[in-house]
Design an enzyme around this catalytic site. Structure first.
Site, PDB file in Angstrom:
ATOM      1  N   SER A  99       0.812  -1.212   0.000  1.00  0.00           N
ATOM      2  CA  SER A  99       0.000   0.000   0.000  1.00  0.00           C
ATOM      3  C   SER A  99       0.848   1.266   0.000  1.00  0.00           C
ATOM      4  CB  SER A  99      -0.957  -0.054   1.190  1.00  0.00           C
ATOM      5  OG  SER A  99      -1.854   1.019   1.153  1.00  0.00           O
ATOM      6  N   ASP A 239      -2.578   6.665  -3.017  1.00  0.00           N
ATOM      7  CA  ASP A 239      -1.478   5.963  -2.356  1.00  0.00           C
ATOM      8  C   ASP A 239      -0.907   4.914  -3.332  1.00  0.00           C
ATOM      9  OD1 ASP A 239      -3.559   4.098  -2.241  1.00  0.00           O
ATOM     10  OD2 ASP A 239      -2.836   3.234  -0.372  1.00  0.00           O
ATOM     11  N   ASP A 241      -1.109   1.701  -3.887  1.00  0.00           N
ATOM     12  CA  ASP A 241      -1.892   0.659  -4.562  1.00  0.00           C
ATOM     13  C   ASP A 241      -3.266   1.153  -5.000  1.00  0.00           C
ATOM     14  OD1 ASP A 241      -2.815   0.761  -1.930  1.00  0.00           O
ATOM     15  OD2 ASP A 241      -3.374  -1.350  -1.897  1.00  0.00           O
ATOM     16  N   ASP A 243      -5.941   2.457  -3.538  1.00  0.00           N
ATOM     17  CA  ASP A 243      -7.241   2.278  -2.874  1.00  0.00           C
ATOM     18  C   ASP A 243      -7.643   3.510  -2.057  1.00  0.00           C
ATOM     19  OD1 ASP A 243      -5.384   1.835  -0.863  1.00  0.00           O
ATOM     20  OD2 ASP A 243      -6.326   0.018  -0.084  1.00  0.00           O
TER      21      ASP A 243
HETATM   22 MG    MG Z   1      -3.558   1.395   0.004  1.00  0.00          MG
END
Ligand code: MG
Length: 450
Positions: A99, A239, A241, A243
């Site tokens: 992440s 961020d 990744d 999400d």
């Molecule tokens: Mg994330």
């Protein structure tokens, strides 16, 4: 034999790549998942970290050895992989990502057949299976196919939630994907809709040379500046990744995640009266104020995206959201998705015809302070217990740590961090002075408990 350390934290498995997270663990994660989901197709994908490809190969090997068929989605965002898992029936998924963590970290998010991270009970099973090394029992290994480019079908579905597509082209939007994999999603979608998109840090690079991967105000100076210089309508930061999404208004001001959540909530409840909204217990009062104003029903959960996702499904909520910029929109897919967050904010701007700063300024204002109090990994539970004993009779909720609601003034929450050796102290009130008073009263109690 010493007890093996627990692998799953608040959000999947995370650690320093090559130390805590290596190809052996990756193989075991794949093998454990294959045992938990026998004969399922498993969709795997990765973020742009330097160790992600190596870890993805480990996961794939573990799955193939178990006889599972593996579909490799390649570079992809976490929410896109989750959506595609649900779309493909009888499947599960693994996302290799850490992440927003620093470049040296990596980890795994394990996705259930409904496209949501596995629940705590399945995590427990995975823990056991990962530690109890069993040699694969099968000599008929699964097959692996490459499905790179599937992100297109995800974007096609996200686009269905854009209202007034014709008006998006009037917007000028700066997008800072922070060298993360969201460079493949939000900028593409908004460009395809005709918006004028200016990209910042859009080269996917596991060293994150552009900025720290966490979309926090101190990391978003370049985005704010570009929004101001370009006289853009808004800025969006993701961020690593993809999400999470944090927004910058047209004045270049970075807006807290819970105010954006409240804005989206306000817009959605206007057209969906009585709908349910799910948020963790550390979210600003602005979200509960908007819920009462619009007659929505607010449901509080423990902190963690899995808690929010699973609760959204359980109570059939319309929306979920977190203060860190996580937006969960059930009509698309009930997971944290930075691209759907961008769509919902753009919808609010085009539907109302107002600027982002105006929309946010109209929401009730509160002051929140978050502090970190160092506390050793093994001592966190005892500290919370000691604090509970001191606050006996004043506790409003023990859902996650200790929360005390102060009638007419605000609230304070102390909880153990799921990822770091510290306690988190949150306090919120209507004025800055009140929040300081709350901190002055409760900080010594927390320190004493530690
Ligand atoms: Mg994330």
């Amino acid at each position: 034999m010493a007890k093996a350390p627990r692998l799953f934290g608040t959000n999947g498995i995370r650690g320093v790549a090559g130390k805590e997270i290596d190809s052996v663990i990756a193989f075991r994660v794949g093998s454990a998942l294959g045992t938990l989901f026998p004969k399922h197709r498993v969709l795997i994908g990765r973020d742009g970290r330097l160790s992600s490809r190596m870890l993805l190969e480990g996961v794939a090997a573990g799955l193939l050895a178990r006889g599972n068929h593996v579909e490799d989605l390649g570079l992809i965002t976490t929410p896109a992989l989750e959506f595609l898992v649900r779309k493909a029936s009888s499947s599960a998924g693994v996302m290799v990502t850490a992440s927003h963590n620093p470049p040296e970290y990596n980890g795994f998010k394990v996705v259930d057949s409904d496209g949501i991270e596995i629940d705590r009970a399945k995590e427990e099973k995975m823990e056991l299976l990962i530690h109890r090394v069993q040699l694969p029992a099968t000599y008929s290994p699964g097959q692996r196919t490459s499905r790179e480019g599937e992100i297109r079908s995800y974007l096609h579905e996200v686009e269905k939630h854009v209202v007034h597509k014709d008006r998006v082209r009037d917007l000028k939007i700066v997008i800072d994907t922070g060298n993360g994999v969201a460079a493949q999603t939000t900028p593409t979608l908004l460009r395809d809709l005709g918006a004028r998109v200016i990209s910042v840090n859009d080269v996917i690079d596991g060293d994150f040379p552009g900025r720290n991967s966490e979309p926090r105000p101190e990391n978003l100076g370049a985005l704010s500046r570009t929004v101001r210089e370009e006289k853009a309508d808004l800025g969006i930061a993701h961020d690593g990744d993809g999400d999470r999404a944090i927004f910058v208004d047209e004045r270049g001001e970075v807006q807290p995640g819970d105010r954006t959540l409240a804005l989206i909530e306000d817009e959605l409840l206007r057209t969906h009266p009585g709908a349910k909204v799910v948020t963790p217990i550390n979210t600003s009062m602005v979200v509960s104020e908007v819920a009462s104003k619009r007659r929505g029903k607010l449901i509080l959960t423990k902190v963690g995206s899995i808690e929010v996702s699973r609760t959204v499904v359980k109570v059939s909520a319309l929306l979920g959201g977190e203060e860190n910029g996580g937006i969960f929109y059930a009509p698309h897919h009930p997971v944290r998705d930075g691209t759907i967050a961008a769509v919902l904010v753009v919808n609010a701007i085009v539907e109302t015809g107002r600027s982002l700063s105006k929309l946010l300024d109209e929401l009730p204002k509160f002051y929140m302070v978050k502090e970190k109090i160092p506390c050793k990994e093994g001592a966190k539970d005892a500290a919370i217990k000691a604090l509970k004993a001191r606050l006996l009779g004043r506790i409003s909720s023990s859902l996650d740590g200790v929360r005390v609601d102060l009638e007419g003034r605000g609230w304070v929450l102390v909880r153990a961090s799921g990822t770091e050796p510290l306690l988190r102290l949150y306090a919120e009130a209507k004025t800055e002075k009140q929040v300081q008073e709350i901190l002055n009263e409760f900080r010594p109690l927390v320190l004493a408990a530690v």
